[in-house]
Design a protein around this motif. Sequence first.
Motif, PDB file in Angstrom:
ATOM      1  N   LEU A  35       3.464   2.688  -7.056  1.00 32.17           N
ATOM      2  CA  LEU A  35       2.339   1.776  -6.843  1.00 32.17           C
ATOM      3  C   LEU A  35       1.731   1.981  -5.456  1.00 32.17           C
ATOM      4  O   LEU A  35       0.497   2.027  -5.304  1.00 32.17           O
ATOM      5  N   PHE A  36       2.584   2.133  -4.459  1.00 37.08           N
ATOM      6  CA  PHE A  36       2.082   2.380  -3.104  1.00 37.08           C
ATOM      7  C   PHE A  36       1.355   3.728  -3.033  1.00 37.08           C
ATOM      8  O   PHE A  36       0.319   3.854  -2.369  1.00 37.08           O
ATOM      9  N   SER A  37       1.905   4.733  -3.704  1.00 39.10           N
ATOM     10  CA  SER A  37       1.274   6.050  -3.722  1.00 39.10           C
ATOM     11  C   SER A  37      -0.137   5.972  -4.292  1.00 39.10           C
ATOM     12  O   SER A  37      -1.085   6.553  -3.734  1.00 39.10           O
ATOM     13  N   ASP A  38      -0.286   5.245  -5.393  1.00 36.86           N
ATOM     14  CA  ASP A  38      -1.609   5.080  -5.997  1.00 36.86           C
ATOM     15  C   ASP A  38      -2.553   4.332  -5.068  1.00 36.86           C
ATOM     16  O   ASP A  38      -3.759   4.618  -5.021  1.00 36.86           O
ATOM     17  N   THR A  39      -2.020   3.365  -4.330  1.00 35.31           N
ATOM     18  CA  THR A  39      -2.849   2.500  -3.485  1.00 35.31           C
ATOM     19  C   THR A  39      -3.308   3.197  -2.204  1.00 35.31           C
ATOM     20  O   THR A  39      -4.473   3.087  -1.820  1.00 35.31           O
ATOM     21  N   VAL A  40      -2.413   3.904  -1.545  1.00 34.80           N
ATOM     22  CA  VAL A  40      -2.766   4.491  -0.240  1.00 34.80           C
ATOM     23  C   VAL A  40      -3.618   5.743  -0.379  1.00 34.80           C
ATOM     24  O   VAL A  40      -4.336   6.118   0.543  1.00 34.80           O
ATOM     25  N   ARG A  45       0.393   7.817   3.190  1.00 33.18           N
ATOM     26  CA  ARG A  45       1.728   8.417   3.109  1.00 33.18           C
ATOM     27  C   ARG A  45       2.722   7.349   2.667  1.00 33.18           C
ATOM     28  O   ARG A  45       2.652   6.195   3.135  1.00 33.18           O
ATOM     29  N   VAL A  46       3.637   7.737   1.770  1.00 27.49           N
ATOM     30  CA  VAL A  46       4.691   6.831   1.329  1.00 27.49           C
ATOM     31  C   VAL A  46       6.037   7.524   1.518  1.00 27.49           C
ATOM     32  O   VAL A  46       6.259   8.612   0.978  1.00 27.49           O
ATOM     33  N   ARG A  74       1.526  13.006  -6.671  1.00 24.86           N
ATOM     34  CA  ARG A  74       2.411  12.332  -5.711  1.00 24.86           C
ATOM     35  C   ARG A  74       2.590  13.137  -4.415  1.00 24.86           C
ATOM     36  O   ARG A  74       3.599  13.010  -3.731  1.00 24.86           O
ATOM     37  N   GLU A  75       1.593  13.915  -4.069  1.00 30.25           N
ATOM     38  CA  GLU A  75       1.704  14.717  -2.849  1.00 30.25           C
ATOM     39  C   GLU A  75       1.832  13.859  -1.593  1.00 30.25           C
ATOM     40  O   GLU A  75       2.264  14.335  -0.547  1.00 30.25           O
ATOM     41  N   ASN A  76       1.462  12.585  -1.713  1.00 31.24           N
ATOM     42  CA  ASN A  76       1.552  11.687  -0.556  1.00 31.24           C
ATOM     43  C   ASN A  76       2.912  11.003  -0.445  1.00 31.24           C
ATOM     44  O   ASN A  76       3.105  10.145   0.412  1.00 31.24           O
ATOM     45  N   VAL A  77       3.851  11.369  -1.323  1.00 37.85           N
ATOM     46  CA  VAL A  77       5.187  10.771  -1.317  1.00 37.85           C
ATOM     47  C   VAL A  77       6.209  11.748  -0.760  1.00 37.85           C
ATOM     48  O   VAL A  77       6.208  12.928  -1.115  1.00 37.85           O
TER      49      VAL A  77
END
Length: 210
Positions: A35-40, A45-46, A74-77
Amino acid sequence: MYDTTKLSELLRFARVDTGSTVIDVYPGDGDWTRLFSDTVGPKGRVYSFVPAEVAHFKNDPLGSMQTLAKEPGRENVEAVCADLTAMPQATQPADVLWLHLFYHDLHTTLMQARGATAADFNRAVFEQLKPGGSYVIIDHAAAIGAGTSDAQSLHRIESASVREEVEAAGFVLDAESTLLANKDDPHSIKVFDPAIKGKTDRFAYRFVKP
């Protein structure tokens, strides 16, 4: 997880926005990390932070988060693992640190096995959050006056004890929410009891780093 309305309200409560850096501590199945990944979004970055204290669990919590981080989009995770108090060395300065149904575990023998205490962890969070950053804690409520005494046995903690400990680390209480409150919870049974599982009385605090 909660219904979509509550999820949206909790995201707003946590102040997770596009471009935010979020540390999701003890991410479980990864629902909040996703959920955080989708939001940011791509500019955010998560960090899906798995405490080393639980890395040996049979469900392989770190491996699960590493797999999650490889999902499309999910590259930001980033899945990371370290002792609880070494969290600042494993992550970058964050806008939000998220602790969902975990704070009470800081008062259990499992989490303290490597020497970490709630005070130590709160200092680590203070170190890692950016000025103005949010430290969000949601947990199962214990009975008034119970303090931390039910953390090991019932997996509950009194909200007043959490506030006292977190403020001692230098944080300021910025907001609290009754969104997840349940006045019918007797506070005297374990949170996994079928009579209350998924319906416990829960408090939500947002602290900020001045």
